[in-house]
Design a protein around this motif. Structure first.
Motif, PDB file in Angstrom:
ATOM      1  N   UNK A 114       0.807  -1.234   0.000  1.00  0.00           N
ATOM      2  CA  UNK A 114       0.000   0.000   0.000  1.00  0.00           C
ATOM      3  C   UNK A 114       0.836   1.277   0.000  1.00  0.00           C
ATOM      4  N   UNK A 115       2.179   1.165   0.028  1.00  0.00           N
ATOM      5  CA  UNK A 115       2.984   2.366   0.227  1.00  0.00           C
ATOM      6  C   UNK A 115       2.739   3.407  -0.863  1.00  0.00           C
ATOM      7  N   UNK A 116       2.732   2.953  -2.122  1.00  0.00           N
ATOM      8  CA  UNK A 116       2.782   3.920  -3.219  1.00  0.00           C
ATOM      9  C   UNK A 116       1.550   4.836  -3.252  1.00  0.00           C
ATOM     10  N   UNK A 117       0.373   4.251  -3.057  1.00  0.00           N
ATOM     11  CA  UNK A 117      -0.845   5.083  -3.059  1.00  0.00           C
ATOM     12  C   UNK A 117      -0.842   6.053  -1.884  1.00  0.00           C
ATOM     13  N   UNK A 121      -0.830  10.166  -1.894  1.00  0.00           N
ATOM     14  CA  UNK A 121      -1.791  10.954  -1.120  1.00  0.00           C
ATOM     15  C   UNK A 121      -1.045  12.016  -0.303  1.00  0.00           C
ATOM     16  N   UNK A 122       0.040  11.619   0.348  1.00  0.00           N
ATOM     17  CA  UNK A 122       0.840  12.575   1.127  1.00  0.00           C
ATOM     18  C   UNK A 122       1.349  13.714   0.235  1.00  0.00           C
ATOM     19  N   UNK A 123       1.780  13.371  -0.966  1.00  0.00           N
ATOM     20  CA  UNK A 123       2.346  14.396  -1.855  1.00  0.00           C
ATOM     21  C   UNK A 123       1.331  15.474  -2.231  1.00  0.00           C
ATOM     22  N   UNK A 124       0.040  15.120  -2.194  1.00  0.00           N
ATOM     23  CA  UNK A 124      -0.990  16.126  -2.512  1.00  0.00           C
ATOM     24  C   UNK A 124      -0.917  17.313  -1.563  1.00  0.00           C
ATOM     25  N   UNK A 125      -0.421  17.047  -0.354  1.00  0.00           N
ATOM     26  CA  UNK A 125      -0.413  18.086   0.684  1.00  0.00           C
ATOM     27  C   UNK A 125       1.002  18.538   1.037  1.00  0.00           C
ATOM     28  N   UNK A 153      16.910   6.459  -5.067  1.00  0.00           N
ATOM     29  CA  UNK A 153      17.108   7.146  -6.345  1.00  0.00           C
ATOM     30  C   UNK A 153      15.842   7.025  -7.195  1.00  0.00           C
ATOM     31  N   UNK A 154      15.169   5.885  -7.075  1.00  0.00           N
ATOM     32  CA  UNK A 154      13.910   5.700  -7.804  1.00  0.00           C
ATOM     33  C   UNK A 154      12.854   6.689  -7.313  1.00  0.00           C
ATOM     34  N   UNK A 155      12.821   6.936  -6.009  1.00  0.00           N
ATOM     35  CA  UNK A 155      11.877   7.927  -5.480  1.00  0.00           C
ATOM     36  C   UNK A 155      12.164   9.293  -6.100  1.00  0.00           C
TER      37      UNK A 155
END
Ligand code: SF4
Length: 243
Positions: A114-117, A121-125, A153-155
């Motif tokens: 579930x990490x990616x979703x 969501x966190x990035x929206x804020x 690095x992928x992040x």
């Protein structure tokens, strides 16, 4: 409602993001950076349990000092280990009109669920990310932190793809990262990204070594000195493409 494990807060932070900021240091980190100056944050379920509103109420007492650029920064430890809590905190912060900055070393990042979703969501804020590149070389990264750097690095590539603003930070450690070849490789990687607003060199220091001793741990860099001013300048020139 989520509860966060908080190590400490700093009222007038001036080095972790733009302007004057209220810094929240979270508990928990899976990395074991040899130079870590916050070894007392490693344990996840420690510190003080607080809600997002409690933290934001505390932060807002200093709002008049933030000016146009300031706000809150969540640091650590590794804040991505408390993803649900930080998401709630930032969502509520944005509702209050507060600028949000996430200081992460990226170790928990994965494209799997579930990490990616949750991360999306966190990035929206999240207005800005401060991302540490601990070492550009995967093997050296492992030796320095206990973990590889591929997902980190992928992040950064992912954040570039979605054009999320990032500041890159790099701790300059004599004998470990203070090496022109590694610095140029780091620069080459940064050049491949489209979203980097700033690159900062953080000179190594051993001010947190006493915490290792207090935890009964061996601090293996006790004979390492901070880099000279010339070497810091050299690294800044290389990483900012001004050689
Ligand atoms: S990522 Fe940060 S908190 Fe974690 S071990 Fe490294 S320096 Fe310490």
């Amino acid at each position: 409602m989520n509860t966060g494990y908080i190590h400490s807060t700093e009222t007038f932070g001036s080095v972790d993001g733009p302007g004057v900021r209220f810094i929240i240091f979270m508990q928990g980190c899976a990395m074991r950076c040899r130079y870590c100056h916050n070894a007392d944050t490693w344990k996840l379920k420690a510190g003080k349990a607080m809600t997002a509103d409690e933290l934001l109420d505390k932060a807002e007492r200093y709002r008049s000092y933030w000016g146009e650029d300031g706000g809150i920064t969540v640091s650590g430890g590794e804040p991505l280990l408390q993803l649900d809590f930080v998401t709630e905190l930032f969502k509520k912060a944005k509702k209050r009109g507060i600028n949000t900055c996430l200081d992460t070393a990226g170790q928990p990042f994965a494209r799997g669920e579930p990490f990616f979703s949750k991360f999306n969501e966190l990035l929206k804020y999240t207005d800005l990310l401060l991302v540490d590149i601990k070492h550009i070389d995967d093997n050296e990264h492992r030796a320095l932190t206990g973990h590889g750097n591929q997902n980190i690095l992928d992040m950064l590539r992912f954040l570039s793809d979605i054009k999320k603003p990032v500041w890159i930070r790099h701790v300059l450690v004599p004998g470990i990262t203070d090496n022109d070849e590694y610095l140029r490789r780091t620069r080459g990687f940064i050049d491949s990204l489209q979203n980097v607003e700033r690159v900062e060199i953080l000179p190594y220091h051993s001010l947190g070594a006493y915490k290792w001793a207090a935890l009964g741990l061996d601090y293996t860099l006790e004979n390492t000195q901070p880099p000279t001013a010339d070497r810091v300048k050299n690294a800044e020139m290389i990483l900012n493409n001004k050689e």
